[in-house]
Every structure is written in C-alpha cells, then in structure tokens.
Design a protein around this motif. Structure first.
Motif, PDB file in Angstrom:
ATOM      1  N   LEU A 116       0.801  -1.221   0.000  1.00  0.00           N
ATOM      2  CA  LEU A 116       0.000   0.000   0.000  1.00  0.00           C
ATOM      3  C   LEU A 116       0.836   1.273   0.000  1.00  0.00           C
ATOM      4  O   LEU A 116       0.453   2.272  -0.591  1.00  0.00           O
ATOM      5  CB  LEU A 116      -0.926   0.018   1.225  1.00  0.00           C
ATOM      6  N   PHE A 117       1.985   1.248   0.676  1.00  0.00           N
ATOM      7  CA  PHE A 117       2.757   2.479   0.881  1.00  0.00           C
ATOM      8  C   PHE A 117       4.186   2.286   0.369  1.00  0.00           C
ATOM      9  O   PHE A 117       5.001   1.603   0.994  1.00  0.00           O
ATOM     10  CB  PHE A 117       2.761   2.853   2.364  1.00  0.00           C
ATOM     11  N   ASN A 118       4.459   2.892  -0.788  1.00  0.00           N
ATOM     12  CA  ASN A 118       5.770   2.752  -1.424  1.00  0.00           C
ATOM     13  C   ASN A 118       6.336   4.098  -1.863  1.00  0.00           C
ATOM     14  O   ASN A 118       6.706   4.282  -3.024  1.00  0.00           O
ATOM     15  CB  ASN A 118       5.663   1.824  -2.639  1.00  0.00           C
ATOM     16  N   PRO A 119       6.427   5.074  -0.965  1.00  0.00           N
ATOM     17  CA  PRO A 119       6.915   6.394  -1.376  1.00  0.00           C
ATOM     18  C   PRO A 119       8.355   6.371  -1.870  1.00  0.00           C
ATOM     19  O   PRO A 119       8.773   7.260  -2.623  1.00  0.00           O
ATOM     20  CB  PRO A 119       6.781   7.233  -0.103  1.00  0.00           C
ATOM     21  N   ASN A 120       9.126   5.379  -1.449  1.00  0.00           N
ATOM     22  CA  ASN A 120      10.535   5.291  -1.816  1.00  0.00           C
ATOM     23  C   ASN A 120      10.757   4.685  -3.198  1.00  0.00           C
ATOM     24  O   ASN A 120      11.891   4.659  -3.696  1.00  0.00           O
ATOM     25  CB  ASN A 120      11.300   4.464  -0.782  1.00  0.00           C
ATOM     26  N   VAL A 121       9.699   4.192  -3.843  1.00  0.00           N
ATOM     27  CA  VAL A 121       9.832   3.632  -5.187  1.00  0.00           C
ATOM     28  C   VAL A 121      10.089   4.766  -6.179  1.00  0.00           C
ATOM     29  O   VAL A 121       9.328   5.726  -6.248  1.00  0.00           O
ATOM     30  CB  VAL A 121       8.554   2.852  -5.582  1.00  0.00           C
ATOM     31  N   ARG A 122      11.161   4.655  -6.947  1.00  0.00           N
ATOM     32  CA  ARG A 122      11.525   5.663  -7.948  1.00  0.00           C
ATOM     33  C   ARG A 122      11.187   5.119  -9.335  1.00  0.00           C
ATOM     34  O   ARG A 122      11.867   4.242  -9.857  1.00  0.00           O
ATOM     35  CB  ARG A 122      13.011   5.996  -7.856  1.00  0.00           C
ATOM     36  N   SER A 123      10.128   5.641  -9.911  1.00  0.00           N
ATOM     37  CA  SER A 123       9.674   5.119 -11.202  1.00  0.00           C
ATOM     38  C   SER A 123      10.718   5.285 -12.296  1.00  0.00           C
ATOM     39  O   SER A 123      10.816   4.454 -13.203  1.00  0.00           O
ATOM     40  CB  SER A 123       8.379   5.820 -11.612  1.00  0.00           C
ATOM     41  N   SER A 157       7.473   7.796  -6.305  1.00  0.00           N
ATOM     42  CA  SER A 157       7.900   9.116  -6.782  1.00  0.00           C
ATOM     43  C   SER A 157       7.941   9.147  -8.301  1.00  0.00           C
ATOM     44  O   SER A 157       8.312   8.164  -8.953  1.00  0.00           O
ATOM     45  CB  SER A 157       9.284   9.459  -6.227  1.00  0.00           C
ATOM     46  N   SER A 158       7.578  10.299  -8.868  1.00  0.00           N
ATOM     47  CA  SER A 158       7.597  10.482 -10.320  1.00  0.00           C
ATOM     48  C   SER A 158       8.729  11.419 -10.711  1.00  0.00           C
ATOM     49  O   SER A 158       9.191  12.228  -9.911  1.00  0.00           O
ATOM     50  CB  SER A 158       6.265  11.056 -10.796  1.00  0.00           C
ATOM     51  N   SER A 159       9.150  11.293 -11.969  1.00  0.00           N
ATOM     52  CA  SER A 159      10.194  12.156 -12.511  1.00  0.00           C
ATOM     53  C   SER A 159       9.795  12.625 -13.900  1.00  0.00           C
ATOM     54  O   SER A 159       9.049  11.944 -14.610  1.00  0.00           O
ATOM     55  CB  SER A 159      11.533  11.407 -12.591  1.00  0.00           C
ATOM     56  N   VAL A 160      10.314  13.783 -14.294  1.00  0.00           N
ATOM     57  CA  VAL A 160      10.056  14.327 -15.627  1.00  0.00           C
ATOM     58  C   VAL A 160      11.232  13.968 -16.531  1.00  0.00           C
ATOM     59  O   VAL A 160      12.400  14.157 -16.152  1.00  0.00           O
ATOM     60  CB  VAL A 160       9.874  15.853 -15.570  1.00  0.00           C
ATOM     61  N   VAL A 161      10.922  13.449 -17.718  1.00  0.00           N
ATOM     62  CA  VAL A 161      11.965  13.051 -18.671  1.00  0.00           C
ATOM     63  C   VAL A 161      11.688  13.660 -20.033  1.00  0.00           C
ATOM     64  O   VAL A 161      10.550  14.001 -20.362  1.00  0.00           O
ATOM     65  CB  VAL A 161      12.050  11.518 -18.811  1.00  0.00           C
ATOM     66  N   ASP A 176      12.431  12.808  -9.269  1.00  0.00           N
ATOM     67  CA  ASP A 176      11.683  12.570  -8.029  1.00  0.00           C
ATOM     68  C   ASP A 176      11.010  13.843  -7.503  1.00  0.00           C
ATOM     69  O   ASP A 176      11.064  14.146  -6.311  1.00  0.00           O
ATOM     70  CB  ASP A 176      12.621  11.985  -6.961  1.00  0.00           C
ATOM     71  N   GLY A 177      10.354  14.556  -8.395  1.00  0.00           N
ATOM     72  CA  GLY A 177       9.731  15.825  -8.004  1.00  0.00           C
ATOM     73  C   GLY A 177       8.365  15.685  -7.371  1.00  0.00           C
ATOM     74  O   GLY A 177       7.847  16.658  -6.808  1.00  0.00           O
ATOM     75  N   GLY A 178       7.762  14.500  -7.460  1.00  0.00           N
ATOM     76  CA  GLY A 178       6.414  14.340  -6.924  1.00  0.00           C
ATOM     77  C   GLY A 178       6.208  12.980  -6.277  1.00  0.00           C
ATOM     78  O   GLY A 178       6.826  11.989  -6.666  1.00  0.00           O
ATOM     79  N   VAL A 179       5.345  12.954  -5.259  1.00  0.00           N
ATOM     80  CA  VAL A 179       4.906  11.707  -4.623  1.00  0.00           C
ATOM     81  C   VAL A 179       3.434  11.531  -4.970  1.00  0.00           C
ATOM     82  O   VAL A 179       2.648  12.480  -4.866  1.00  0.00           O
ATOM     83  CB  VAL A 179       5.094  11.757  -3.095  1.00  0.00           C
TER      84      VAL A 179
END
Length: 432
Positions: A116-123, A157-161, A176-179
């Motif tokens: 349920l809680f994976n804030p540390n995942v870096r997409s 976390s999301s990143s812009v590419v 990693d600019g957004g959760v």
C-alpha cells in the motif's frame, strides 16, 4: 539440429530488423540553428507571424520577428519553415510510458510495486528509453512526460523526462519531483449493512490511519539526527518544505476536499489534483488553496446521468473561466498518449481559446511539474524543445510534424507505425 539452428538464425535476423526501426537518439547540437519564416506560437498566449527562433548549445537564443534576428558573427544553419507553425514541445503530465509496453506480457510491465505504501519507489529507474511507444508520441509533437507509478495508496515518486535518450539518466529533466497518492474512494452511505460493505469501510479507515501515521513519522524524521537513513521516510520529507509536490489522484468532489484537508493537516506544502473529474464543483476551494489540476477526462463520458453530454469537452474552458491553473492529460490508454494535442483541440472546439489550449499541454504543464524555467514555451534562455508542424498542431488533420528538437538536437521522427504503413503500402502497390 540444423533445422533448429536455421530457425534460431531467422528469429535473430527478424529481431535485428525490428530493432533497426527504433530511431537512434540524436547527437548533441553542434551548429547554431535558426528556424525562420514560420508562425511562432510561444506557449504563453502570444503569437508572432513571420518569426525566427534561434538556438545554440541546446538553448534558445532568439525568439521573435525574423526582421529582428541578428546572427552577431555566428554561422547559423538556416531552416526555412515559411508557411509552417513553430510550437514548444508538448508535455504528458501523468504517464506510464517506458514502464509499460505490452499488457499481456508480464515482463514488459514495471509500473507498480506490491504493498500500500511505497513512497521510496523511484519510477524513473525502471524507465525504458527503448520503448516502441515513445517515437509515436514524438511524431505528434509530445517531447516530454512525467513518469508516474501506480498502485497502492502511495505509489511512489515520479520524474520528468525528455523523450529522446539512451538511458534514464540522460533522459532526466527533474528527478523525483512528486509523490503520488491514490486517495481511497468513499463508501457511499446506504442501508446495506452487509459484511462486505462494513469490511470496505473498515479497510478505508485503516488505510487512512496508517497513512496519517506514516506522514507524521516522516515529518518528525525530517528534523531528527539520523544514524541510519530510512528510505521510506526520507522520500516523503520533501513534502514538508515544498521541494516535492503531492499529486493526489481523486475525481469525486468530496474526496478532493477531504484529501486536500488531510494533506494540509499533515503539513504538506504543495499539492496537485490528478484526474479532477469534479474539479469545477470545488473550483472555489481549489483556487482559495492555490491547488492546480491535471485534468484527465476530456475524451470521456459524463460522470453523472444528468450531466450535459458535452460537459467533459467543455470542462477545460470552464476551468479556465473559473481561474484555475490546469493542464490536460490523456489517460484513456498508454498507446493513445500520442493524441494529447487532440484533446486540447477538442477543448478549443468547445470554448477554450486556441492559444490557451496550447498552454494547457505546454507551459501550464511545465508550471505544474516545476520545470517551467527550462521548458514549456519558446523563450530565450529555455531549452530548445521545439516542434514545427505544417499546420495547426491541435488538429489531427493538420498535425504534420516536419521538425522536432529536444535540447537543440534534431530528432528522427520515424516510428514503428510509419514504418509498418510504408512497408505494407509498398507491398500492395507492388501487387497492383
């Protein structure tokens, strides 16, 4: 044995031929370039007829009337785009591109983590720059995307590419600019007291309590001396100083208000609503709290039986009139993401002024994602993320991209669909 070897060789040959159709990332810009004679759509509402756009070292050095451009001693490669239109590259603000390829092939799906809680995942570390889908976006003028994880309550976390790179490190524009928070749906009040309904209510309440505890721990962790880093808590600390944004995925009006108040109580500084089906109903609340919206439902049916059947088409114009900062997203399908410019075109047909519709897929998206100092409009000092179209880029009849540049690098606009069209067109021409 010989037959097996022959089959293996044929498979390898077929694979190598298929790979050969994937465009190679462009080389770094070496020569200063100027696009001249076209109509410039800056992205901030301004239009310049007979314009020139110059860029060197990947940065825009001039954008304005062609008569005002002075090379100042440098030798520019001149590209005549007379009769064409110059635009900023469009931005897809909420996408699993590069994380998902073929829905029926599990090995190509990497958009979701268990739990349920994976804030540390870096997409972004799972982002595949060799996706066959990416070139189809570039061919329609979409040059950037925010790579967003899914699943659970806190997905990661999301990143812009930017969409032309050898690997995810080269692709990064903002890391990693957004959760991303998937707000749990409310359980509607009813006379149904069945165990299943009670279980849903309890699961929702338990999830919210656990999330509240997690955010409280992260806020405390931010101010502690650390003997050992806790990646899960560390990934949330940016929410409390504004260095990260909380992207709240919610559609129902009451859920939007509930989620925002929950985040405010937890101390979150910056929030964005993603989806926002009922954003217009709570527009005053969102405007008062300075919360932008990534609106996802233009090409969709109305949410309620009594709604105007054209309401989703009209929604961008209504959000503009309400004074909200918003951008548009295409979430109907990953493979359809290339249609991002055309949902903006639909909004134009239903009341949103054309240049504001362009902003909703360029500059507004850049502002919401926190990259507007770099991209989003064709202005001096920004990255040369530029598209040239033979006609109106928001109209599928005239969206014909002749040139595209990312950081000044000229892109190969070939994609798999174009290759297959040409292949089978030749086949049937030969058969006549």
């Amino acid at each position: 044995m010989q037959k097996r070897l022959t089959l293996a060789a044929a498979l390898l040959l077929g694979t190598s031929v298929a790979w050969a159709q994937v465009p190679v990332p462009a080389n770094k810009q070496t020569n200063p370039t100027v696009l001249t004679g076209g109509t410039l759509h800056v992205g901030n509402g301004q239009v310049v007829e007979g314009a020139a756009v110059a860029f060197s070292g990947g940065k825009i050095t001039y954008a304005g009337p062609a008569a005002g451009f002075k090379p100042e001693g440098a030798t520019y490669e001149t590209v005549n785009v007379a009769g064409k239109h110059i635009y900023p590259g469009m931005i897809l603000p909420n996408s699993q591109i590069g994380l998902t390829e073929i829905g029926s092939v599990r090995a190509t799906l990497d958009q979701q983590e268990v739990g349920l809680f994976n804030p540390n995942v870096r997409s972004v570390v799972a982002y595949n720059t060799d996706s066959d889908i990416t070139p189809t976006l570039r061919s329609n003028g979409v040059l950037m995307a925010q790579i967003t994880p899914v699943g659970g309550m806190i997905s990661g976390s999301s990143s812009v590419v930017q969409l032309d790179a050898w690997n995810w490190e080269d692709a990064l524009v903002k890391a990693d600019g957004g959760v991303h928070l998937r707000w749990p749906a409310m359980v509607a009040p009813s006379s149904d007291n069945s165990p299943q309904v009670a279980q849903r209510r309890q699961a929702r309440q338990t999830g919210l309590q656990e999330m509240e505890s997690l955010l409280a721990e992260a806020k405390e962790y931010k101010n502690q001396k650390k003997d050992r880093e806790n990646l899960k808590l560390a990934s949330l600390t940016g929410l409390f100083d504004g260095s990260k944004k909380l992207f709240i995925h919610a559609d129902y009006g009451k859920e939007i208000v509930e989620a925002v108040r929950f985040a405010q109580k937890a101390g979150v500084k910056e929030m964005v609503i993603v989806g926002g089906g009922d954003a217009l109903l709570v527009a005053d609340f969102l405007k008062e709290n300075n919360i932008p919206v990534i609106y996802s439902g233009v090409h969709a049916l109305p949410a309620r039986a009594g709604d105007d059947v054209y309401l989703p088409y009209k929604m961008p114009g209504l959000l503009q009139q309400a004074g909200l900062l918003f951008c548009l997203d295409y979430d109907a399908s990953l493979h359809g993401s290339r249609n991002l410019p055309f949902i903006a075109g639909t909004a134009v047909a239903f009341g949103l002024p054309k240049e504001l519709a362009l902003s909703s897929v360029t500059l507004n998206a850049a502002k919401i994602l926190g990259v507007d100092k770099q991209v989003g409009s064709v202005e001096v000092g920004k990255d040369a993320s530029i598209v040239v179209s033979e006609g109106d880029i928001l109209d599928m009849r005239t969206n014909k991209i002749s040139h595209a540049f990312i950081q000044g690098r000229k892109l190969n606009l070939t994609d798999k669909q174009q290759y297959l069209y040409q292949k089978f067109n030749n086949k049937y021409e030969q058969g006549k």
